[in-house]
Design a protein around this motif. Structure first.
Motif, short mmCIF file in Angstrom:
data_model
loop_
_atom_site.label_atom_id
_atom_site.label_comp_id
_atom_site.label_asym_id
_atom_site.label_seq_id
_atom_site.Cartn_x
_atom_site.Cartn_y
_atom_site.Cartn_z
N ARG A 76 0.79 -1.23 0.00
CA ARG A 76 0.00 0.00 0.00
C ARG A 76 0.82 1.28 0.00
N PHE A 77 2.01 1.28 0.66
CA PHE A 77 2.68 2.55 0.91
C PHE A 77 4.18 2.37 1.06
N VAL A 78 4.94 3.24 0.39
CA VAL A 78 6.39 3.32 0.56
C VAL A 78 6.78 4.79 0.61
N LEU A 79 7.51 5.17 1.63
CA LEU A 79 8.13 6.50 1.72
C LEU A 79 9.62 6.30 1.89
N LEU A 80 10.39 6.92 1.02
CA LEU A 80 11.85 6.81 1.05
C LEU A 80 12.43 8.21 1.04
N ASP A 81 13.30 8.52 1.99
CA ASP A 81 14.00 9.80 2.02
C ASP A 81 15.48 9.50 2.13
N MET A 82 16.24 9.78 1.07
CA MET A 82 17.65 9.43 1.01
C MET A 82 18.47 10.59 0.46
N PHE A 83 19.55 10.92 1.15
CA PHE A 83 20.40 12.05 0.77
C PHE A 83 21.08 11.83 -0.58
N LEU A 84 21.97 10.85 -0.67
CA LEU A 84 22.66 10.55 -1.92
C LEU A 84 21.97 9.40 -2.64
N PHE A 85 21.49 9.67 -3.84
CA PHE A 85 20.78 8.66 -4.64
C PHE A 85 21.31 8.81 -6.05
N ASN A 86 22.54 8.30 -6.27
CA ASN A 86 23.15 8.42 -7.59
C ASN A 86 24.26 7.37 -7.73
N SER A 87 24.80 7.27 -8.92
CA SER A 87 25.75 6.19 -9.22
C SER A 87 27.19 6.66 -9.35
N THR A 88 27.51 7.86 -8.86
CA THR A 88 28.90 8.32 -8.93
C THR A 88 29.77 7.45 -8.03
N LYS A 89 31.01 7.23 -8.47
CA LYS A 89 31.94 6.40 -7.70
C LYS A 89 33.34 6.58 -8.27
N PRO A 90 34.36 6.33 -7.45
CA PRO A 90 35.73 6.37 -7.96
C PRO A 90 36.01 5.17 -8.84
N GLU A 91 36.96 5.32 -9.71
CA GLU A 91 37.30 4.23 -10.63
C GLU A 91 38.24 3.23 -9.95
N GLY A 92 38.26 2.02 -10.49
CA GLY A 92 39.25 1.04 -10.09
C GLY A 92 38.88 0.14 -8.94
N ALA A 349 37.95 10.82 0.22
CA ALA A 349 36.53 10.68 -0.04
C ALA A 349 36.33 10.46 -1.53
N PHE A 350 35.84 9.28 -1.88
CA PHE A 350 35.49 8.95 -3.26
C PHE A 350 36.64 9.21 -4.23
N GLY A 351 37.85 8.80 -3.79
CA GLY A 351 39.01 8.91 -4.65
C GLY A 351 39.77 10.22 -4.56
N HIS A 352 39.31 11.13 -3.71
CA HIS A 352 39.97 12.44 -3.57
C HIS A 352 40.61 12.55 -2.19
N ASP A 353 41.84 13.05 -2.12
CA ASP A 353 42.51 13.24 -0.85
C ASP A 353 41.85 14.36 -0.06
N LYS A 354 41.84 14.19 1.29
CA LYS A 354 41.29 15.21 2.19
C LYS A 354 42.34 15.59 3.22
N SER A 355 42.08 16.69 3.92
CA SER A 355 43.08 17.28 4.83
C SER A 355 43.10 16.64 6.21
N GLY A 356 42.10 15.82 6.56
CA GLY A 356 42.02 15.29 7.91
C GLY A 356 41.21 16.15 8.85
N ILE A 357 40.83 17.35 8.42
CA ILE A 357 40.00 18.23 9.23
C ILE A 357 38.54 17.76 9.11
N PRO A 358 37.81 17.67 10.21
CA PRO A 358 38.09 18.11 11.58
C PRO A 358 38.55 17.02 12.53
N ASN A 359 38.44 15.74 12.12
CA ASN A 359 38.59 14.66 13.09
C ASN A 359 39.97 14.60 13.73
#
Length: 481
Positions: A76-92, A349-359
């Motif tokens: 009868r009913f489906v509700l879906l709320d999702m932030f990222l809904f796509n097929s992007t991804k790093p290669e390899g 993140a997804f194949g890109h280097d990050k600075s380590g900020i904030p953790n």
């Protein structure tokens, strides 16, 4: 003199716009605090990627298997709320095609049950704020499924230094999914300049949840996992549950639809129908509350501030930067509480280097105060769960999990977020599985197999310059966390 006056007036106007849109009233129903309710038939779902000493990888992933199962039996009913809904991804690296699988599951169920009411809510980042088209959204709409890209404009601004300018000059321009000419940082289709002008507003519908009919009742899943191919290897947690608290998920989602100018009648009908039913009986003492936005922050602070000698706090989170939360953790340590903090190193993140900020900067503070800190051992994926567990010396275990990172943007009524707070006996299956999830990831490498975590020293960054950079970024909103 006239030019100076005009510049001064323009700056004053921008300051006024920024001040208003960071303090304006929230749309109705946002920052929702559901009442404490009986927790009915809870199931904790986990996604874990393990790395072995020989370089191989094992994935134990449950969350979207359960999502697909629930959608596949809906009548009868489906509700879906999702932030990222796509097929992007790093290669390899092999990734699970979650966006395609979710789309196919929804389409198949709609074809099998044409009268099934399906609502999909997502974030406009998936179309680069209208600058490109989503093949998944288009396929769903073509099949008669309602797809709502959340209107973020009514929300408060998290990055007023840019958003004030954007509101004055650019928000009126709209966008054109067929007019792109710039490379798309988040996909393969070119986008417009207007997409990149919207991006630095740095706010989102960051929720990740499902509500579906499960027999005569409704069932909800609240999680940290996205139907996003590039996120398919991440570690995540989710809670599936039934009972009256599902109505609170629907009420909080109704607010998002209303804020976005979408029809709420389907949700209204579900709330009216199921809200009158007598709740089923669960285990006495098992409780749940649905929380969104700053209500999540308040619950986290209450849990941390209640911990003292003989109590244990375990925190596993992708981003930790919120100053009140950090200060509360330090105070809990000073009171004698036992703490363990497991963090993503924020190194990529997804194949890109990050600075380590904030953790890494927050980890330095905690480490110097004697708090045990470890890093998830990752190879391209993220330690993406958002789990806080309080195991007191006496009484029920309290668990907080869902979509919200522990940052200003996620906890201070800027992003849209949904979490659940639960209270269960320490011997309950949910509490036991949460403990196993944390203990497994706390397992120290490199002598163990699989290697799940690394000591603080592995990613330590004690630069005072980067520390104060984190503090400025957190306070100002000039950041993506």
């Amino acid at each position: 003199m006239t030019l100076k006056l005009l510049i001064s007036l323009a700056l004053l106007a921008l300051a006024g716009i920024g001040l208003y849109h960071t303090h304006k009233s929230l749309p109705p129903g946002i920052s929702y605090r559901g009442p404490i309710a009986p927790l009915i038939d809870p199931v904790l779902l986990s996604d874990i990627t393990q790395h072995h000493a020989d370089g191989s990888e094992t994935r134990h992933h449950e969350i979207f298997d359960e999502v697909f199962r629930l959608v596949g039996q809906a009548e009868r009913f489906v509700l879906l709320d999702m932030f990222l809904f796509n097929s992007t991804k790093p290669e390899g690296v092999a990734h699970r095609p979650l966006a395609e699988q979710l789309t196919d599951t929804l389409l198949a169920r709609k074809k099998a049950r044409p009268d099934l009411k399906i609502i999909v809510i997502s974030d406009p980042l998936n179309t680069m704020y209208g600058g490109t088209a989503s093949p998944w959204f288009e396929a769903l709409r073509k099949a008669g499924i309602t797809v709502v890209e959340t209107s973020l404009t009514p929300l408060r601004d998290s990055n007023p230094a840019w958003s004030a300018i954007w509101r004055a000059c650019c928000q009126w321009l709209g966008n054109n999914p067929r007019g792109g000419w710039l490379d798309n940082a988040l996909g393969n289709h070119p986008v417009t300049l207007r997409s990149y002008l919207a991006l630095p507003n740095f706010k989102a519908n960051h929720r990740k949840l499902l509500v579906v009919d499960d027999g005569p009742e409704l069932r909800a899943v609240v999680t940290s996992a996205n139907p996003h191919d590039g996120s398919s290897r991440h570690s995540n947690l989710g809670l599936s549950f039934a009972g009256p608290a599902v109505m609170d998920v629907l009420k909080s989602e109704r607010a998002v639809l209303a804020m976005s100018g979408a029809d709420t009648s389907i949700i209204d009908a579900r709330i009216d129908h199921h809200g009158k039913k007598k709740p089923a009986n669960g285990n006495p003492g098992d409780l749940v509350a649905v929380l969104t936005e700053s209500a999540i922050r308040d619950a986290a602070l209450t849990m941390i501030q209640s911990a003292g000698t003989g109590d244990r706090l375990d925190l596993a989170v992708f981003y930790l930067s919120h100053r009140k939360v950090v200060e509360a953790l330090l105070a809990a340590k000073a009171r004698g509480a036992e703490l363990r903090v497991l963090l993503d190193a924020n190194n990529e993140a997804f194949g890109h280097d990050k600075s380590g900020i904030p953790n890494r900067q927050v980890a330095m503070e905690l480490h110097k105060a004697g708090v045990p800190v470890r890093w998830c051992y990752t190879r391209g994926e993220q330690c993406h769960s958002k789990l806080l567990t309080l195991t007191p010396e006496k009484g029920n275990t309290r668990i907080l999990l869902g979509s919200a990172n522990f940052t200003r943007r996620n906890l201070d009524d800027l992003n849209l977020e949904t979490n659940v707070w639960i209270s269960v006996a320490e011997a309950s299956p949910v509490a036991q599985k949460a403990a196993r999830f944390f203990d497994l990831q706390w397992q120290l490498g490199p002598d163990n197999d699989p290697v799940m975590s690394l000591p603080y020293e592995a990613w330590a960054d004690e630069s005072r310059l980067r520390y104060w950079r984190y503090r400025i970024m957190e306070a100002s909103g000039l950041s993506t966390f």
